[in-house]
Design a protein around this motif. Structure first.
Motif, PDB file in Angstrom:
ATOM      1  N   UNK A  37      14.566 -43.762 -17.718  1.00 53.70           N
ATOM      2  CA  UNK A  37      13.190 -43.712 -18.193  1.00 53.70           C
ATOM      3  C   UNK A  37      13.078 -42.671 -19.288  1.00 53.70           C
ATOM      4  N   UNK A  39      10.140 -40.167 -21.164  1.00 50.59           N
ATOM      5  CA  UNK A  39       8.803 -39.629 -20.982  1.00 50.59           C
ATOM      6  C   UNK A  39       8.457 -38.690 -22.129  1.00 50.59           C
ATOM      7  N   UNK A  43       2.409 -38.217 -21.207  1.00 46.55           N
ATOM      8  CA  UNK A  43       2.425 -39.666 -20.989  1.00 46.55           C
ATOM      9  C   UNK A  43       3.186 -40.020 -19.721  1.00 46.55           C
ATOM     10  N   UNK A  44       2.966 -41.234 -19.264  1.00 40.45           N
ATOM     11  CA  UNK A  44       3.709 -41.737 -18.121  1.00 40.45           C
ATOM     12  C   UNK A  44       5.140 -42.074 -18.543  1.00 40.45           C
ATOM     13  N   UNK A  45       6.062 -42.075 -17.596  1.00 41.21           N
ATOM     14  CA  UNK A  45       7.424 -42.528 -17.912  1.00 41.21           C
ATOM     15  C   UNK A  45       7.416 -43.989 -18.373  1.00 41.21           C
TER      16      UNK A  45
END
Lengths: 109, 120
Positions: A37, A39, A43-45
């Motif tokens: 992921x 990030x 922010x969100x992953x």
């Protein structure tokens, strides 16, 4: 419990350079259980890679994943300005059930 | 378009409780397992809980077991996390995420998160 160790902790590079991020598991794991992921701050992953080497929908082909057993790698072939972020590897385990993350690698300019 | 929107976060005193919600849209919510993942300020990601599509199976991280309860309402396309006996170590942004099983095990969509701050 399987531990994921990411290295390096911080990777200082310039746009256009190649980034190689490592994720090592404390014991052998199935590749289908390994994901990456990205990030950005605040922010969100965002899913990049699943099953160790499968790019997620909409992810540019400069991102690639590889590896097996205990060593996995995320490669960014040519860094774009938006790629400077934190990257996490993630492992799923079925028994006992759970999910584990590496501590993250920050790619900075 | 898949959307996940968390709500319910806020400031709570140690020992207090909160209920988080995650409203889903743009996909068949009842077909997917869903998860909660949290991130303490300046720290990495930590899985909190998973719930199967029909709530048959619910799993928790050891750090929250016995204090947190995950549930869902498929008729409302909503996921919930009840947080009890909160401690300062529970301060984090809580994300809901859609659990995917195609070519691996991962979360393919995430909400923007809701902040839970535990402080006296």
């Amino acid at each position: 419990e399987i531990v994921l160790t990411q290295s390096p902790g911080i990777l200082s590079l310039s746009p256009g350079e190649r980034a190689t991020l490592s994720c090592r598991a404390s014991q052998s794991v199935s590749s289908i259980c390994l994901a990456w992921y990205q990030q950005n701050p605040g922010q969100a992953p965002r899913l990049l890679i699943h099953g160790a080497s499968n790019r997620a929908t909409g992810i540019p082909d400069r991102f690639s994943g590889s590896g097996s057993g205990t060593h996995f790698t995320l490669t960014i072939s040519r860094l774009e300005p938006e790629d400077f972020a934190v990257y996490y590897c993630q492992l799923y385990r079925s028994s006992p059930y759970g999910w584990t993350f590496g501590q993250g690698t920050k790619v900075e300019i | 378009e898949v959307q996940l929107v968390e709500s319910g976060g806020g400031l709570v005193k140690p020992g207090g409780s909160l209920r988080l919600s995650c409203d889903a849209s743009g996909f068949s919510f009842s077909y997917y397992a869903m998860d909660w993942v949290r991130q303490a300020p300046g720290k990495g990601l930590e899985w909190v809980s998973s719930i199967s599509p029909r709530s048959d199976y619910i799993y928790y991280a050891d750090s929250v077991k016995g204090r947190f309860t995950t549930s869902r309402d498929n008729a409302k396309n909503s996921l919930y996390l009840q947080l009890n006996s909160l401690g300062v170590e529970d301060t984090a942004v809580y994300y809901c995420a859609r659990h995917q099983l195609s070519n691996g095990y991962y979360w393919d969509f995430w909400g923007m998160g809701t902040l839970v701050a535990v402080s006296s």
